[in-house]
Motif scaffolding. Structure first.
Motif: not given
Length: 126
Positions: A37-51, A56-65
């Motif tokens: 997960f990641r959290q930028a200043p002033g933003k909520e913690r967001e999912f990046v990738a999971g395994i 099996s793996t899973y990705y947020a659309d923003s980091v796919k590829g």
């Protein structure tokens, strides 16, 4: 119980790469569902990738590829290879773990992970 520690963060120029690691304690690492997960200043913690334990793996659309998550159960370590980094990837990156099996739609929810590392800062300059 499992304890997690991230490493590998730093400052990189846009278009560059970093590899994050998450070292876990305990003898049952292979049974844990893991996530980044990641959290930028002033933003909520967001999912990046999971395994999950089966690999099996899973990705947020923003980091796919661009990002690749992997795990080495023999070394009790999870990785996040980050390529083609963008300034908007700047954040504190956290690894997380949990043993409970959950529906795939809930893999991206921070509340579904009970164990967290302290985080590592990633800064991407433009």
């Amino acid at each position: 119980q499992v304890q997690l520690v991230e490493s590998g963060g730093g400052l990189v120029q846009a278009g560059g790469s970093l590899r994050l690691s998450c070292a876990a304690s305990g003898r049952t690492f292979s049974s844990y569902r893991m996530g980044w997960f990641r959290q930028a200043p002033g933003k909520e913690r967001e999912f990046v990738a999971g395994i999950i334990s089966g690999g099996s793996t899973y990705y947020a659309d923003s980091v796919k590829g661009r990002f690749t998550i992997s795990r080495d159960n023999a070394k009790n370590t999870m990785y996040l290879q980050m390529n083609s980094l963008k300034p908007e990837d700047t954040a504190v990156y956290y690894c997380a773990a949990d043993q409970a099996s959950i529906p795939g739609a809930e893999l991206g929810s921070p509340s579904r992970y009970n164990h967290w590392g302290p985080g590592t800062q990633v800064t991407v300059s433009s």
